[in-house]
Design a protein around this motif. Structure first.
Motif, PDB file in Angstrom:
ATOM      1  N   LYS A 179      65.972  28.101  -0.548  1.00 39.85           N
ATOM      2  CA  LYS A 179      66.485  26.752  -0.790  1.00 39.85           C
ATOM      3  C   LYS A 179      65.551  25.707  -0.175  1.00 39.85           C
ATOM      4  N   SER A 180      65.168  25.960   1.041  1.00 34.59           N
ATOM      5  CA  SER A 180      64.337  24.975   1.725  1.00 34.59           C
ATOM      6  C   SER A 180      62.973  24.876   1.043  1.00 34.59           C
ATOM      7  N   GLU A 181      62.477  26.037   0.544  1.00 34.47           N
ATOM      8  CA  GLU A 181      61.186  26.002  -0.139  1.00 34.47           C
ATOM      9  C   GLU A 181      61.278  25.158  -1.423  1.00 34.47           C
ATOM     10  N   ALA A 182      62.406  25.366  -2.121  1.00 38.72           N
ATOM     11  CA  ALA A 182      62.590  24.599  -3.351  1.00 38.72           C
ATOM     12  C   ALA A 182      62.669  23.104  -3.047  1.00 38.72           C
ATOM     13  N   GLU A 183      63.430  22.823  -2.007  1.00 41.41           N
ATOM     14  CA  GLU A 183      63.566  21.423  -1.599  1.00 41.41           C
ATOM     15  C   GLU A 183      62.216  20.821  -1.263  1.00 41.41           C
ATOM     16  N   LEU A 184      61.466  21.612  -0.510  1.00 43.40           N
ATOM     17  CA  LEU A 184      60.149  21.163  -0.068  1.00 43.40           C
ATOM     18  C   LEU A 184      59.274  20.882  -1.289  1.00 43.40           C
ATOM     19  N   ALA A 185      59.319  21.832  -2.242  1.00 41.91           N
ATOM     20  CA  ALA A 185      58.470  21.692  -3.433  1.00 41.91           C
ATOM     21  C   ALA A 185      58.858  20.439  -4.215  1.00 41.91           C
ATOM     22  N   SER A 186      60.170  20.235  -4.387  1.00 39.71           N
ATOM     23  CA  SER A 186      60.602  19.082  -5.187  1.00 39.71           C
ATOM     24  C   SER A 186      60.251  17.773  -4.482  1.00 39.71           C
ATOM     25  N   GLU A 187      60.449  17.821  -3.179  1.00 34.99           N
ATOM     26  CA  GLU A 187      60.125  16.614  -2.390  1.00 34.99           C
ATOM     27  C   GLU A 187      58.639  16.315  -2.484  1.00 34.99           C
ATOM     28  N   THR A 188      57.851  17.393  -2.339  1.00 36.53           N
ATOM     29  CA  THR A 188      56.400  17.210  -2.420  1.00 36.53           C
ATOM     30  C   THR A 188      56.015  16.627  -3.783  1.00 36.53           C
ATOM     31  N   ALA A 189      56.656  17.226  -4.831  1.00 34.73           N
ATOM     32  CA  ALA A 189      56.332  16.754  -6.181  1.00 34.73           C
ATOM     33  C   ALA A 189      56.679  15.275  -6.334  1.00 34.73           C
ATOM     34  N   ARG A 190      57.883  14.943  -5.824  1.00 37.71           N
ATOM     35  CA  ARG A 190      58.329  13.545  -5.919  1.00 37.71           C
ATOM     36  C   ARG A 190      57.345  12.609  -5.209  1.00 37.71           C
ATOM     37  N   VAL A 191      57.027  13.007  -3.989  1.00 36.79           N
ATOM     38  CA  VAL A 191      56.132  12.171  -3.194  1.00 36.79           C
ATOM     39  C   VAL A 191      54.771  12.073  -3.882  1.00 36.79           C
ATOM     40  N   ASP A 192      54.326  13.254  -4.411  1.00 36.17           N
ATOM     41  CA  ASP A 192      53.030  13.264  -5.100  1.00 36.17           C
ATOM     42  C   ASP A 192      53.029  12.261  -6.276  1.00 36.17           C
ATOM     43  N   ALA A 193      54.122  12.356  -7.068  1.00 34.08           N
ATOM     44  CA  ALA A 193      54.216  11.476  -8.236  1.00 34.08           C
ATOM     45  C   ALA A 193      54.200  10.018  -7.811  1.00 34.08           C
ATOM     46  N   ASP A 194      54.972   9.723  -6.793  1.00 34.08           N
ATOM     47  CA  ASP A 194      55.055   8.372  -6.237  1.00 34.08           C
ATOM     48  C   ASP A 194      53.677   7.872  -5.847  1.00 34.08           C
ATOM     49  N   VAL A 195      52.998   8.763  -5.085  1.00 36.71           N
ATOM     50  CA  VAL A 195      51.685   8.385  -4.553  1.00 36.71           C
ATOM     51  C   VAL A 195      50.711   8.144  -5.705  1.00 36.71           C
ATOM     52  N   SER A 196      50.745   9.096  -6.693  1.00 38.76           N
ATOM     53  CA  SER A 196      49.767   8.940  -7.782  1.00 38.76           C
ATOM     54  C   SER A 196      50.066   7.664  -8.598  1.00 38.76           C
ATOM     55  N   LYS A 197      51.408   7.372  -8.732  1.00 44.30           N
ATOM     56  CA  LYS A 197      51.756   6.136  -9.442  1.00 44.30           C
ATOM     57  C   LYS A 197      51.201   4.928  -8.687  1.00 44.30           C
ATOM     58  N   LYS A 198      51.394   4.919  -7.388  1.00 40.90           N
ATOM     59  CA  LYS A 198      50.919   3.802  -6.557  1.00 40.90           C
ATOM     60  C   LYS A 198      49.399   3.704  -6.648  1.00 40.90           C
ATOM     61  N   LEU A 199      48.795   4.919  -6.641  1.00 40.23           N
ATOM     62  CA  LEU A 199      47.342   4.963  -6.698  1.00 40.23           C
ATOM     63  C   LEU A 199      46.831   4.342  -8.009  1.00 40.23           C
ATOM     64  N   GLU A 200      47.532   4.757  -9.088  1.00 44.68           N
ATOM     65  CA  GLU A 200      47.153   4.233 -10.397  1.00 44.68           C
ATOM     66  C   GLU A 200      47.260   2.701 -10.412  1.00 44.68           C
ATOM     67  N   ALA A 201      48.403   2.217  -9.907  1.00 44.72           N
ATOM     68  CA  ALA A 201      48.635   0.777  -9.893  1.00 44.72           C
ATOM     69  C   ALA A 201      47.536   0.064  -9.133  1.00 44.72           C
ATOM     70  N   ALA A 202      47.197   0.672  -8.012  1.00 47.19           N
ATOM     71  CA  ALA A 202      46.163   0.091  -7.165  1.00 47.19           C
ATOM     72  C   ALA A 202      44.831   0.069  -7.903  1.00 47.19           C
ATOM     73  N   GLU A 203      44.570   1.199  -8.616  1.00 43.55           N
ATOM     74  CA  GLU A 203      43.292   1.286  -9.322  1.00 43.55           C
ATOM     75  C   GLU A 203      43.197   0.210 -10.419  1.00 43.55           C
ATOM     76  N   THR A 204      44.310   0.067 -11.214  1.00 38.43           N
ATOM     77  CA  THR A 204      44.268  -0.945 -12.275  1.00 38.43           C
ATOM     78  C   THR A 204      44.101  -2.333 -11.679  1.00 38.43           C
ATOM     79  N   ARG A 205      44.760  -2.505 -10.543  1.00 36.28           N
ATOM     80  CA  ARG A 205      44.624  -3.829  -9.878  1.00 36.28           C
ATOM     81  C   ARG A 205      43.190  -4.069  -9.447  1.00 36.28           C
ATOM     82  N   ILE A 206      42.606  -2.989  -8.876  1.00 39.05           N
ATOM     83  CA  ILE A 206      41.218  -3.123  -8.413  1.00 39.05           C
ATOM     84  C   ILE A 206      40.325  -3.430  -9.618  1.00 39.05           C
TER      85      ILE A 206
END
Lengths: 256, 177
Positions: free
Chosen positions: B106-133
């Motif tokens: 359970k904890s591994e699954a949670e960890l994976a989903s959380e990581t995925a969520r955070v990853d997606a968030d980060v990549s979205k932010k990164l993308e936004a930043a890149e387009t802004r740049i």
């Protein structure tokens, strides 16, 4: 009476029966003698020993009770191994015989005590009581089959011509040998003891030159004393175990 | 040897000193007292003493047998209890292992989903930043072009050369490439 070495050395006087209380019954002299007295002492000692030992009946026995139980077990094993489970009916008889004789023999070892078993009339009567018991039990149990005892089965017919007389003679000799064995052992042993002990004393009285010989005689006396203790136990044992063997014949006359 | 001696001594009986065991006067008395005393001993032993002794021995044997039986029974009980305990211990252990495994998964699954969520968030932010740049950079470049055109107009103006804004823009763009 004048003391003389010859008198001191008289090995026979110890067997002399002396009247303590003069008694008569229908023409018979049944005086209470020193022989009766020491016999009474033996009986009283046996009853006292086993009576006191058995009285408490402790689960964890005292030393005395333990000794009495060992005696009980000893005789019970003897009867069981020599006459089988059926023989246990006669356990009290064998027990009484053994301890009566043992105590009489041991009391005889005390200096100046009278040895009741050194009289052929006593040992003969004890032997007869055994043989009468054997014959009565044998006849009651096996009827005339008891006489198969004289013709053990399994031999060819011509052997019986020799075997049967031998068996009959050996059966008739049983009370005689039973009585004589105990009587002769006690008599001879006490004569020897008295001779060596008296000899030692007489030699000391005869002069210092004879002192080494006196010591030798004294040493012999000591050794004989030890031997006589052994004989006292052994003869009681032999008498009891032969009783068991004879009882076995009576109980299982047809079996062999 | 003994018998020869006895015979000899018995022979002497006539001479006066009889051999006591072969004297006859005391025999009735010996038999009488032997019978009475032997019977007394027999009765005392067989009636009272021997039953008591055998009773005690039997009682002890029974007690020991009972004790041994009891000990065997208790031992069996202990063995059974131990077996039951071991069984329950094994059960509990396997249950604990199961629970731990479940928790881990359970904890591994949670960890994976959380990581995925955070990853997606980060990549979205990164993308936004890149387009802004990118936007900022292109804006900046446009400004640079305008400045360069102005500067170039001013410089060639000083040399007295005239050029149109379009020509200048084309040249600047060429130089900036």
């Amino acid at each position: 009476m004048i003391f003389s070495p010859a008198l001191a050395l008289d090995p026979i006087s110890q067997f002399k029966v002396q009247k303590w209380i003069d008694l008569r019954l229908g023409g018979f002299d049944i005086s209470f003698t020193n022989a009766s007295g020491f016999m009474l002492l033996g009986v009283v000692l046996v009853i006292a020993f086993f009576g006191i030992a058995a009285r408490r009946g402790e689960l964890v026995p005292s030393r005395l009770q333990s000794a009495a139980e060992m005696g009980f077990g000893f005789i019970a094993d003897m009867v069981r191994s020599s006459s089988g489970e059926e023989g246990l009916k006669f356990f009290p008889f064998v027990f009484t015989l053994f301890f009566f004789i043992l105590f009489a023999n041991l009391i005889g070892m005390v200096p100046y005590a009278f040895t009741t078993t050194s009289h052929i009339i006593v040992t003969g009567a004890l032997a007869m009581s055994v043989i009468v018991t054997v014959v009565v039990v044998g006849l009651l149990k096996n009827g005339l089959g008891f006489f198969k005892l004289f013709a053990p089965s399994g031999a060819p017919w011509y052997i019986y011509i020799i075997l049967t007389p031998i068996e009959i003679i050996s059966f008739l000799a049983r009370p005689l040998t039973l009585a004589l064995r105990l009587f002769a052992n006690m008599l001879a042993g006490h004569i020897m003891l008295k001779l060596f002990a008296g000899f030692a004393v007489a030699l000391v009285g005869a002069g210092t030159i004879y002192l080494p010989v006196a010591l030798l005689a004294f040493g012999m006396g000591v050794a004989l004393n030890a031997l006589e203790f052994l004989v006292a136990g052994l003869q009681a044992y032999v008498f009891a175990i032969l009783t068991c063997v004879y009882l076995n014949d009576a109980l299982h006359a047809g079996d062999h | 040897m003994i018998f020869a001696f006895l015979a000899e001594t018995a022979g002497d009986a006539d001479a006066g000193a009889a051999f006591p065991p072969f004297e006859t006067w005391h025999m009735p008395s010996q038999l009488f007292w032997l019978a009475i005393l032997f019977m007394a001993l027999y009765v005392a032993l067989s009636r009272y003493i021997l039953p008591k002794l055998s009773d005690t021995i039997e009682k002890r044997a029974n007690r020991i047998a009972f004790g041994l039986d009891e000990a065997a029974r208790l031992n069996n009980q202990a063995v059974e209890a131990r077996k039951a305990l071991e069984l329950r211990l094994a059960e509990a252990r396997s249950k604990a292992r199961e629970t731990a495994e479940k928790a881990r998964v359970k904890s591994e699954a949670e960890l994976a989903s959380e990581t995925a969520r955070v990853d997606a968030d980060v990549s979205k932010k990164l993308e936004a930043a890149e387009t802004r740049i990118k936007r900022l950079r292109s804006d900046a470049m446009k400004n640079v072009e305008a400045i360069a055109v102005d500067a170039a107009e001013a410089m060639i103006g000083k040399f007295g050369v005239k050029a149109t804004k379009a020509e200048l823009g084309k040249a600047v763009a060429k130089a900036l490439e």
